[in-house]
Design an enzyme around this catalytic site. Sequence first.
Site, PDB file in Angstrom:
ATOM      1  N   ASP A 196       0.874  -1.166   0.000  1.00 58.47           N
ATOM      2  CA  ASP A 196       0.000   0.000   0.000  1.00 58.47           C
ATOM      3  C   ASP A 196       0.918   1.224   0.000  1.00 58.47           C
ATOM      4  O   ASP A 196       1.518   1.572   1.012  1.00 58.47           O
ATOM      5  CB  ASP A 196      -0.884  -0.042   1.254  1.00 58.47           C
ATOM      6  CG  ASP A 196      -1.671   1.246   1.450  1.00 58.47           C
ATOM      7  OD1 ASP A 196      -1.563   2.149   0.600  1.00 58.47           O
ATOM      8  OD2 ASP A 196      -2.381   1.351   2.469  1.00 58.47           O
ATOM      9  N   GLN A 199       1.038   6.398   1.271  1.00 63.15           N
ATOM     10  CA  GLN A 199       1.820   7.445   1.947  1.00 63.15           C
ATOM     11  C   GLN A 199       3.217   7.602   1.368  1.00 63.15           C
ATOM     12  O   GLN A 199       3.934   8.528   1.753  1.00 63.15           O
ATOM     13  CB  GLN A 199       1.925   7.142   3.451  1.00 63.15           C
ATOM     14  CG  GLN A 199       0.623   7.310   4.190  1.00 63.15           C
ATOM     15  CD  GLN A 199       0.062   8.722   4.071  1.00 63.15           C
ATOM     16  OE1 GLN A 199       0.788   9.690   3.855  1.00 63.15           O
ATOM     17  NE2 GLN A 199      -1.243   8.843   4.202  1.00 63.15           N
ATOM     18  N   CYS A 361      -7.938   6.390  10.745  1.00 65.37           N
ATOM     19  CA  CYS A 361      -8.294   5.132  10.064  1.00 65.37           C
ATOM     20  C   CYS A 361      -7.233   4.059  10.322  1.00 65.37           C
ATOM     21  O   CYS A 361      -6.869   3.291   9.409  1.00 65.37           O
ATOM     22  CB  CYS A 361      -8.484   5.330   8.550  1.00 65.37           C
ATOM     23  SG  CYS A 361      -9.688   6.568   8.155  1.00 65.37           S
TER      24      CYS A 361
HETATM   25  N1  PLP Z   1      -3.500   3.580   2.817  1.00 64.53           N
HETATM   26  C1  PLP Z   1      -2.914   4.507   3.564  1.00 64.53           C
HETATM   27  C2  PLP Z   1      -1.603   4.198   4.227  1.00 64.53           C
HETATM   28  C3  PLP Z   1      -3.493   5.761   3.719  1.00 64.53           C
HETATM   29  O1  PLP Z   1      -2.902   6.686   4.464  1.00 64.53           O
HETATM   30  C4  PLP Z   1      -4.737   6.019   3.074  1.00 64.53           C
HETATM   31  C5  PLP Z   1      -5.409   7.310   3.244  1.00 64.53           C
HETATM   32  O2  PLP Z   1      -5.105   8.074   4.118  1.00 64.53           O
HETATM   33  C6  PLP Z   1      -5.306   5.009   2.286  1.00 64.53           C
HETATM   34  C7  PLP Z   1      -4.661   3.800   2.178  1.00 64.53           C
HETATM   35  C8  PLP Z   1      -6.607   5.204   1.586  1.00 64.53           C
HETATM   36  O3  PLP Z   1      -6.493   6.188   0.621  1.00 64.53           O
HETATM   37  P1  PLP Z   1      -7.818   6.758  -0.089  1.00 64.53           P
HETATM   38  O4  PLP Z   1      -8.692   7.269   1.015  1.00 64.53           O
HETATM   39  O5  PLP Z   1      -7.283   7.847  -0.970  1.00 64.53           O
HETATM   40  O6  PLP Z   1      -8.411   5.647  -0.850  1.00 64.53           O
END
Ligand code: PLP
Length: 403
Positions: A196, A199, A361
Amino acid sequence: MSHTAASLREQFPLLAAAPELHYLDSAATAQIHSAALDAVIKHETTSRANVMRGTYRLAEAADLAYDRARQSAARFLNAGSADEIVFTSGATASLNLVAHAFGSTLNAGDRVLISVAEHHSNFVPWQMLRDRCGIELALIPVDADGRLDLARLAELMGGRCCLVAVTQCSNVTGAWTDVAAIVAAARKAGARVLLDGAQAVQHGPQDVRAMDIDFYAFSGHKCFGPGGVGVLWGRADALAQMPPFLGGGGMIAGVTPEKSTWAAAPQRFEAGTPPIAQAVGLAAALDWMMTLDWAAIREREAALCRRLIEGLVGIPGLRLLGPQQGQRAPIVSFDIPGLHPHDICQVLDSQNLALRGGHHCAQPLLTALGAETCTRASIALYNDEADIEALLAGLDRALRELA
Ligand code: PLP
Protein backbone atom coordinates in the site's frame (compact mmCIF):
# COMPACT_ATOMS: atom_id res chain seq x y z
CA MET A 1 17.17 20.84 -10.56
CA SER A 2 16.85 21.95 -6.93
CA HIS A 3 13.81 23.95 -5.79
CA THR A 4 13.15 25.95 -2.64
CA ALA A 5 10.00 25.24 -0.69
CA ALA A 6 8.84 28.77 -1.57
CA SER A 7 9.27 28.22 -5.30
CA LEU A 8 7.42 24.92 -5.02
CA ARG A 9 4.64 26.44 -2.92
CA GLU A 10 3.99 29.01 -5.67
CA GLN A 11 3.14 26.15 -8.04
CA PHE A 12 0.17 25.10 -5.91
CA PRO A 13 -2.76 27.44 -6.64
CA LEU A 14 -4.48 26.97 -3.28
CA LEU A 15 -1.30 27.64 -1.31
CA ALA A 16 -0.29 30.54 -3.55
CA ALA A 17 -3.67 32.17 -2.87
CA ALA A 18 -3.45 31.61 0.91
CA PRO A 19 0.02 32.73 2.06
CA GLU A 20 -1.16 32.70 5.68
CA LEU A 21 -2.04 28.98 5.59
CA HIS A 22 0.26 26.44 7.24
CA TYR A 23 -0.92 23.28 5.55
CA LEU A 24 0.34 20.28 7.50
CA ASP A 25 -2.18 17.63 6.43
CA SER A 26 -0.71 16.36 3.17
CA ALA A 27 -0.86 12.76 4.41
CA ALA A 28 -4.65 13.09 4.22
CA THR A 29 -4.71 15.05 0.96
CA ALA A 30 -1.80 16.83 -0.67
CA GLN A 31 -2.52 20.07 -2.50
CA ILE A 32 -3.00 19.86 -6.27
CA HIS A 33 -0.18 21.07 -8.51
CA SER A 34 -1.00 23.63 -11.21
CA ALA A 35 0.14 21.24 -13.95
CA ALA A 36 -2.48 18.71 -12.82
CA LEU A 37 -5.19 21.33 -12.61
CA ASP A 38 -4.28 22.75 -16.04
CA ALA A 39 -4.25 19.26 -17.55
CA VAL A 40 -7.75 18.53 -16.20
CA ILE A 41 -9.10 21.82 -17.58
CA LYS A 42 -7.36 21.31 -20.93
CA HIS A 43 -8.69 17.78 -21.21
CA GLU A 44 -12.24 18.74 -20.26
CA THR A 45 -12.28 21.68 -22.67
CA THR A 46 -10.53 20.08 -25.66
CA SER A 47 -10.70 16.27 -25.46
CA ARG A 48 -13.73 15.34 -23.35
CA ALA A 49 -15.35 12.17 -24.65
CA ASN A 50 -15.72 8.64 -23.41
CA VAL A 51 -12.77 6.28 -23.92
CA MET A 52 -12.36 2.95 -25.70
CA ARG A 53 -15.76 3.35 -27.33
CA GLY A 54 -15.84 6.15 -29.94
CA THR A 55 -14.34 6.31 -33.41
CA TYR A 56 -14.70 10.04 -34.04
CA ARG A 57 -11.67 12.32 -33.66
CA LEU A 58 -12.68 13.76 -30.29
CA ALA A 59 -13.04 10.25 -28.86
CA GLU A 60 -9.67 9.32 -30.34
CA ALA A 61 -8.13 12.34 -28.60
CA ALA A 62 -9.63 11.15 -25.31
CA ASP A 63 -8.29 7.62 -25.92
CA LEU A 64 -4.83 9.00 -26.61
CA ALA A 65 -4.85 11.17 -23.46
CA TYR A 66 -6.01 8.24 -21.33
CA ASP A 67 -3.36 5.91 -22.84
CA ARG A 68 -0.69 8.52 -22.19
CA ALA A 69 -1.84 8.81 -18.60
CA ARG A 70 -1.35 5.06 -18.22
CA GLN A 71 2.16 5.37 -19.65
CA SER A 72 3.03 8.17 -17.21
CA ALA A 73 1.84 6.08 -14.26
CA ALA A 74 3.90 3.15 -15.57
CA ARG A 75 7.02 5.35 -15.80
CA PHE A 76 6.42 6.75 -12.29
CA LEU A 77 6.37 3.18 -10.91
CA ASN A 78 8.96 1.77 -13.34
CA ALA A 79 6.36 -0.82 -14.32
CA GLY A 80 7.24 -3.40 -16.96
CA SER A 81 4.35 -2.26 -19.17
CA ALA A 82 1.54 0.30 -19.21
CA ASP A 83 -0.86 -2.67 -19.38
CA GLU A 84 0.01 -3.34 -15.74
CA ILE A 85 -1.60 -0.03 -14.71
CA VAL A 86 -5.26 -0.18 -13.66
CA PHE A 87 -6.93 3.15 -12.98
CA THR A 88 -9.26 3.07 -9.99
CA SER A 89 -10.94 5.71 -7.86
CA GLY A 90 -8.14 5.60 -5.27
CA ALA A 91 -6.00 3.41 -3.03
CA THR A 92 -9.06 2.09 -1.19
CA ALA A 93 -10.61 0.92 -4.46
CA SER A 94 -7.28 -0.60 -5.58
CA LEU A 95 -6.96 -2.56 -2.33
CA ASN A 96 -10.58 -3.75 -2.48
CA LEU A 97 -10.01 -4.81 -6.08
CA VAL A 98 -7.15 -7.10 -5.04
CA ALA A 99 -9.06 -8.38 -2.00
CA HIS A 100 -11.96 -9.36 -4.27
CA ALA A 101 -10.23 -10.46 -7.46
CA PHE A 102 -7.07 -12.06 -6.06
CA GLY A 103 -9.11 -13.06 -3.02
CA SER A 104 -11.50 -15.06 -5.20
CA THR A 105 -8.59 -17.28 -6.29
CA LEU A 106 -7.98 -18.30 -2.64
CA ASN A 107 -9.48 -21.23 -0.79
CA ALA A 108 -10.64 -21.60 2.79
CA GLY A 109 -7.56 -22.01 4.97
CA ASP A 110 -5.24 -20.05 2.64
CA ARG A 111 -3.48 -17.31 4.54
CA VAL A 112 -3.22 -13.57 3.93
CA LEU A 113 -0.71 -11.74 6.08
CA ILE A 114 -1.21 -8.06 6.84
CA SER A 115 0.14 -5.94 9.70
CA VAL A 116 -1.22 -4.18 12.75
CA ALA A 117 0.01 -0.92 11.19
CA GLU A 118 -2.40 -0.98 8.24
CA HIS A 119 -4.79 1.80 7.32
CA HIS A 120 -8.35 0.46 7.56
CA SER A 121 -8.45 0.30 3.75
CA ASN A 122 -5.86 -2.49 3.86
CA PHE A 123 -7.44 -4.11 6.90
CA VAL A 124 -11.20 -4.20 6.49
CA PRO A 125 -11.30 -5.70 2.93
CA TRP A 126 -9.23 -8.66 4.19
CA GLN A 127 -11.47 -9.15 7.21
CA MET A 128 -14.44 -9.10 4.82
CA LEU A 129 -12.71 -11.70 2.62
CA ARG A 130 -11.99 -13.85 5.70
CA ASP A 131 -15.65 -13.67 6.74
CA ARG A 132 -16.83 -14.45 3.17
CA CYS A 133 -14.39 -17.19 2.19
CA GLY A 134 -12.80 -18.59 5.34
CA ILE A 135 -9.25 -17.50 4.59
CA GLU A 136 -6.89 -17.18 7.53
CA LEU A 137 -5.94 -13.60 8.28
CA ALA A 138 -2.65 -13.26 10.17
CA LEU A 139 -1.09 -10.09 11.56
CA ILE A 140 2.51 -8.90 11.69
CA PRO A 141 2.80 -7.13 15.06
CA VAL A 142 4.44 -3.75 15.61
CA ASP A 143 7.14 -2.76 18.09
CA ALA A 144 6.85 0.07 20.61
CA ASP A 145 7.70 2.60 17.85
CA GLY A 146 5.03 1.25 15.53
CA ARG A 147 7.55 -0.35 13.16
CA LEU A 148 6.61 -3.75 11.77
CA ASP A 149 8.19 -6.34 14.04
CA LEU A 150 9.57 -8.92 11.63
CA ALA A 151 11.08 -11.25 14.26
CA ARG A 152 8.40 -13.93 13.65
CA LEU A 153 7.99 -13.27 9.94
CA ALA A 154 8.98 -16.75 8.74
CA GLU A 155 6.56 -18.34 11.20
CA LEU A 156 3.74 -15.95 10.22
CA MET A 157 4.29 -16.87 6.59
CA GLY A 158 3.89 -20.53 7.43
CA GLY A 159 0.79 -22.48 6.56
CA ARG A 160 -0.63 -21.68 3.14
CA CYS A 161 0.41 -18.03 2.97
CA CYS A 162 -0.57 -16.71 -0.47
CA LEU A 163 -0.24 -12.96 -0.01
CA VAL A 164 1.50 -10.46 2.21
CA ALA A 165 -0.30 -7.09 2.02
CA VAL A 166 1.38 -4.31 3.99
CA THR A 167 1.77 -0.59 4.03
CA GLN A 168 4.99 0.83 2.62
CA CYS A 169 4.81 3.71 5.08
CA SER A 170 2.51 4.22 8.07
CA ASN A 171 0.07 7.10 7.84
CA VAL A 172 0.32 7.53 11.64
CA THR A 173 3.96 7.04 12.56
CA GLY A 174 5.77 7.69 9.27
CA ALA A 175 7.65 4.40 9.78
CA TRP A 176 8.85 2.84 6.53
CA THR A 177 8.42 -0.88 6.10
CA ASP A 178 11.46 -3.06 5.46
CA VAL A 179 10.15 -4.12 2.06
CA ALA A 180 13.27 -6.12 1.12
CA ALA A 181 12.91 -8.35 4.20
CA ILE A 182 9.20 -8.90 3.53
CA VAL A 183 9.78 -9.74 -0.14
CA ALA A 184 12.64 -12.14 0.67
CA ALA A 185 10.49 -14.03 3.18
CA ALA A 186 7.46 -13.99 0.86
CA ARG A 187 9.44 -15.40 -2.05
CA LYS A 188 10.66 -18.22 0.18
CA ALA A 189 7.08 -18.96 1.21
CA GLY A 190 5.79 -18.68 -2.37
CA ALA A 191 3.52 -15.75 -1.45
CA ARG A 192 2.79 -12.64 -3.48
CA VAL A 193 3.43 -9.17 -2.05
CA LEU A 194 1.11 -6.17 -2.14
CA LEU A 195 2.35 -2.77 -1.00
CA ASP A 196 0.00 0.00 0.00
CA GLY A 197 1.96 2.97 -1.33
CA ALA A 198 -0.60 5.62 -0.38
CA GLN A 199 1.82 7.44 1.95
CA ALA A 200 4.98 6.78 -0.05
CA VAL A 201 4.12 8.30 -3.42
CA GLN A 202 4.17 11.94 -2.32
CA HIS A 203 7.83 11.48 -1.37
CA GLY A 204 8.98 10.49 -4.85
CA PRO A 205 8.64 8.05 -7.76
CA GLN A 206 8.72 4.36 -6.93
CA ASP A 207 10.34 1.30 -8.50
CA VAL A 208 8.04 -1.69 -8.31
CA ARG A 209 10.44 -3.85 -10.28
CA ALA A 210 13.42 -3.10 -8.03
CA MET A 211 11.23 -3.83 -5.01
CA ASP A 212 10.25 -7.10 -6.71
CA ILE A 213 6.63 -6.90 -5.51
CA ASP A 214 3.40 -8.03 -7.18
CA PHE A 215 0.85 -5.28 -6.46
CA TYR A 216 1.11 -1.58 -5.64
CA ALA A 217 -1.77 0.72 -4.71
CA PHE A 218 -1.93 4.50 -4.42
CA SER A 219 -4.24 7.53 -4.69
CA GLY A 220 -3.84 10.57 -6.94
CA HIS A 221 -4.90 13.10 -4.31
CA LYS A 222 -1.93 12.15 -2.12
CA CYS A 223 0.65 12.88 -4.82
CA PHE A 224 -0.42 16.35 -5.99
CA GLY A 225 -3.02 15.13 -8.47
CA PRO A 226 -6.83 15.33 -8.53
CA GLY A 227 -9.14 13.40 -6.23
CA GLY A 228 -11.26 10.49 -7.43
CA VAL A 229 -8.45 8.62 -9.16
CA GLY A 230 -5.89 6.06 -8.09
CA VAL A 231 -3.76 3.28 -9.43
CA LEU A 232 -3.45 -0.41 -8.93
CA TRP A 233 -0.25 -1.71 -10.45
CA GLY A 234 -0.13 -5.47 -10.80
CA ARG A 235 2.60 -7.64 -12.24
CA ALA A 236 1.32 -8.91 -15.61
CA ASP A 237 1.17 -12.56 -14.56
CA ALA A 238 -0.64 -11.68 -11.32
CA LEU A 239 -3.30 -9.62 -13.13
CA ALA A 240 -3.71 -12.33 -15.77
CA GLN A 241 -4.56 -14.83 -13.01
CA MET A 242 -7.34 -12.70 -11.52
CA PRO A 243 -11.02 -12.64 -12.51
CA PRO A 244 -12.70 -9.23 -12.69
CA PHE A 245 -14.01 -7.47 -9.61
CA LEU A 246 -16.75 -5.26 -11.10
CA GLY A 247 -18.75 -6.20 -14.18
CA GLY A 248 -20.00 -3.79 -16.82
CA GLY A 249 -19.01 -2.00 -19.99
CA GLY A 250 -15.44 -2.04 -21.22
CA MET A 251 -14.25 -5.12 -19.30
CA ILE A 252 -15.54 -7.92 -21.51
CA ALA A 253 -14.30 -9.79 -24.56
CA GLY A 254 -17.87 -10.81 -25.39
CA VAL A 255 -21.32 -11.20 -23.83
CA THR A 256 -24.05 -13.65 -24.79
CA PRO A 257 -27.34 -14.14 -22.96
CA GLU A 258 -25.68 -17.14 -21.28
CA LYS A 259 -22.26 -15.90 -20.31
CA SER A 260 -19.52 -13.31 -20.60
CA THR A 261 -15.81 -13.57 -21.29
CA TRP A 262 -13.25 -11.11 -20.06
CA ALA A 263 -10.99 -8.58 -21.74
CA ALA A 264 -7.30 -8.76 -20.85
CA ALA A 265 -5.83 -6.51 -18.15
CA PRO A 266 -5.99 -3.62 -17.56
CA GLN A 267 -9.45 -3.26 -19.22
CA ARG A 268 -10.72 -6.34 -17.34
CA PHE A 269 -10.48 -4.34 -14.14
CA GLU A 270 -11.89 -1.05 -15.43
CA ALA A 271 -15.63 -1.68 -15.72
CA GLY A 272 -17.66 1.34 -16.72
CA THR A 273 -16.44 4.81 -17.62
CA PRO A 274 -13.13 5.37 -15.85
CA PRO A 275 -12.06 8.66 -14.20
CA ILE A 276 -10.63 9.97 -17.48
CA ALA A 277 -9.86 13.64 -16.79
CA GLN A 278 -8.67 12.70 -13.30
CA ALA A 279 -6.24 10.15 -14.76
CA VAL A 280 -4.98 12.80 -17.19
CA GLY A 281 -4.51 15.23 -14.29
CA LEU A 282 -2.78 12.59 -12.21
CA ALA A 283 -0.41 11.86 -15.08
CA ALA A 284 0.51 15.56 -15.26
CA ALA A 285 1.28 15.53 -11.52
CA LEU A 286 3.39 12.39 -11.89
CA ASP A 287 5.22 13.81 -14.94
CA TRP A 288 6.00 16.93 -12.89
CA MET A 289 7.18 14.85 -9.93
CA MET A 290 9.53 12.95 -12.21
CA THR A 291 11.38 16.22 -13.01
CA LEU A 292 12.25 16.95 -9.35
CA ASP A 293 15.43 16.38 -7.35
CA TRP A 294 14.01 13.96 -4.79
CA ALA A 295 17.23 13.47 -2.85
CA ALA A 296 17.25 17.20 -2.05
CA ILE A 297 13.51 17.28 -1.30
CA ARG A 298 13.68 14.29 1.01
CA GLU A 299 16.64 15.82 2.83
CA ARG A 300 14.66 19.03 3.39
CA GLU A 301 11.55 17.12 4.50
CA ALA A 302 13.69 15.10 6.94
CA ALA A 303 15.29 18.26 8.38
CA LEU A 304 11.82 19.77 8.97
CA CYS A 305 10.69 16.53 10.56
CA ARG A 306 13.72 16.52 12.91
CA ARG A 307 13.08 20.14 13.91
CA LEU A 308 9.43 19.37 14.63
CA ILE A 309 10.28 16.32 16.75
CA GLU A 310 12.93 18.34 18.61
CA GLY A 311 10.33 21.01 19.42
CA LEU A 312 7.65 18.49 20.42
CA VAL A 313 9.79 16.47 22.83
CA GLY A 314 10.17 19.59 24.97
CA ILE A 315 6.40 19.86 25.58
CA PRO A 316 5.52 18.48 29.04
CA GLY A 317 3.18 15.47 28.92
CA LEU A 318 3.28 15.14 25.14
CA ARG A 319 3.90 11.61 23.87
CA LEU A 320 5.25 11.07 20.38
CA LEU A 321 3.89 8.03 18.56
CA GLY A 322 6.35 6.39 16.22
CA PRO A 323 10.08 6.32 15.70
CA GLN A 324 12.10 9.37 16.68
CA GLN A 325 15.26 8.12 14.99
CA GLY A 326 16.18 6.43 11.75
CA GLN A 327 14.52 6.36 8.38
CA ARG A 328 10.99 7.71 8.52
CA ALA A 329 8.60 9.73 6.41
CA PRO A 330 7.83 13.28 7.63
CA ILE A 331 4.61 12.27 9.39
CA VAL A 332 4.61 13.10 13.10
CA SER A 333 1.81 12.05 15.46
CA PHE A 334 1.48 12.86 19.12
CA ASP A 335 -0.88 12.35 22.00
CA ILE A 336 -1.39 14.76 24.89
CA PRO A 337 -3.26 12.87 27.60
CA GLY A 338 -6.33 14.79 28.79
CA LEU A 339 -6.65 16.82 25.56
CA HIS A 340 -8.73 15.65 22.61
CA PRO A 341 -7.01 16.07 19.23
CA HIS A 342 -10.16 17.69 17.81
CA ASP A 343 -9.86 20.49 20.40
CA ILE A 344 -6.15 20.87 19.68
CA CYS A 345 -6.81 20.99 15.93
CA GLN A 346 -9.54 23.59 16.38
CA VAL A 347 -7.29 25.95 18.30
CA LEU A 348 -4.54 25.36 15.72
CA ASP A 349 -7.02 26.08 12.92
CA SER A 350 -7.76 29.48 14.48
CA GLN A 351 -4.05 30.17 13.86
CA ASN A 352 -4.22 29.01 10.22
CA LEU A 353 -2.64 25.66 10.98
CA ALA A 354 -4.29 22.70 9.23
CA LEU A 355 -3.61 19.40 11.02
CA ARG A 356 -5.63 16.26 11.44
CA GLY A 357 -6.67 14.72 14.74
CA GLY A 358 -8.48 11.44 15.36
CA HIS A 359 -7.78 7.75 14.86
CA HIS A 360 -6.50 8.27 11.30
CA CYS A 361 -8.29 5.13 10.06
CA ALA A 362 -5.70 3.05 11.89
CA GLN A 363 -7.43 1.95 15.08
CA PRO A 364 -5.53 -1.36 15.51
CA LEU A 365 -2.23 0.54 15.31
CA LEU A 366 -3.32 3.21 17.79
CA THR A 367 -4.51 0.52 20.19
CA ALA A 368 -1.13 -1.24 19.89
CA LEU A 369 0.58 2.06 20.66
CA GLY A 370 -1.65 2.63 23.70
CA ALA A 371 -3.58 5.60 22.32
CA GLU A 372 -7.17 6.10 21.19
CA THR A 373 -6.55 9.16 19.09
CA CYS A 374 -3.69 11.46 18.22
CA THR A 375 -2.84 14.69 16.44
CA ARG A 376 -0.85 14.40 13.22
CA ALA A 377 1.35 16.85 11.34
CA SER A 378 2.43 15.71 7.90
CA ILE A 379 5.07 17.55 5.90
CA ALA A 380 5.27 17.75 2.11
CA LEU A 381 7.65 19.36 -0.36
CA TYR A 382 5.98 22.79 -0.13
CA ASN A 383 6.38 23.10 3.66
CA ASP A 384 9.16 25.13 5.21
CA GLU A 385 10.65 26.17 8.57
CA ALA A 386 7.95 28.83 9.02
CA ASP A 387 5.27 26.10 9.04
CA ILE A 388 7.11 24.17 11.73
CA GLU A 389 7.80 27.20 13.92
CA ALA A 390 4.16 28.29 13.54
CA LEU A 391 3.03 24.83 14.64
CA LEU A 392 5.25 24.82 17.71
CA ALA A 393 4.08 28.31 18.69
CA GLY A 394 0.47 27.35 17.93
CA LEU A 395 0.69 24.28 20.12
CA ASP A 396 2.07 26.33 22.95
CA ARG A 397 -0.97 28.58 22.68
CA ALA A 398 -3.37 25.63 22.34
CA LEU A 399 -1.99 24.07 25.50
CA ARG A 400 -2.45 27.33 27.44
CA GLU A 401 -5.99 27.84 26.08
CA LEU A 402 -7.09 24.25 26.72
CA ALA A 403 -5.42 23.83 30.12
N1 PLP B 1 -3.50 3.58 2.82
C1 PLP B 1 -2.91 4.51 3.56
C2 PLP B 1 -1.60 4.20 4.23
C3 PLP B 1 -3.49 5.76 3.72
O1 PLP B 1 -2.90 6.69 4.46
C4 PLP B 1 -4.74 6.02 3.07
C5 PLP B 1 -5.41 7.31 3.24
O2 PLP B 1 -5.10 8.07 4.12
C6 PLP B 1 -5.31 5.01 2.29
C7 PLP B 1 -4.66 3.80 2.18
C8 PLP B 1 -6.61 5.20 1.59
O3 PLP B 1 -6.49 6.19 0.62
P1 PLP B 1 -7.82 6.76 -0.09
O4 PLP B 1 -8.69 7.27 1.01
O5 PLP B 1 -7.28 7.85 -0.97
O6 PLP B 1 -8.41 5.65 -0.85
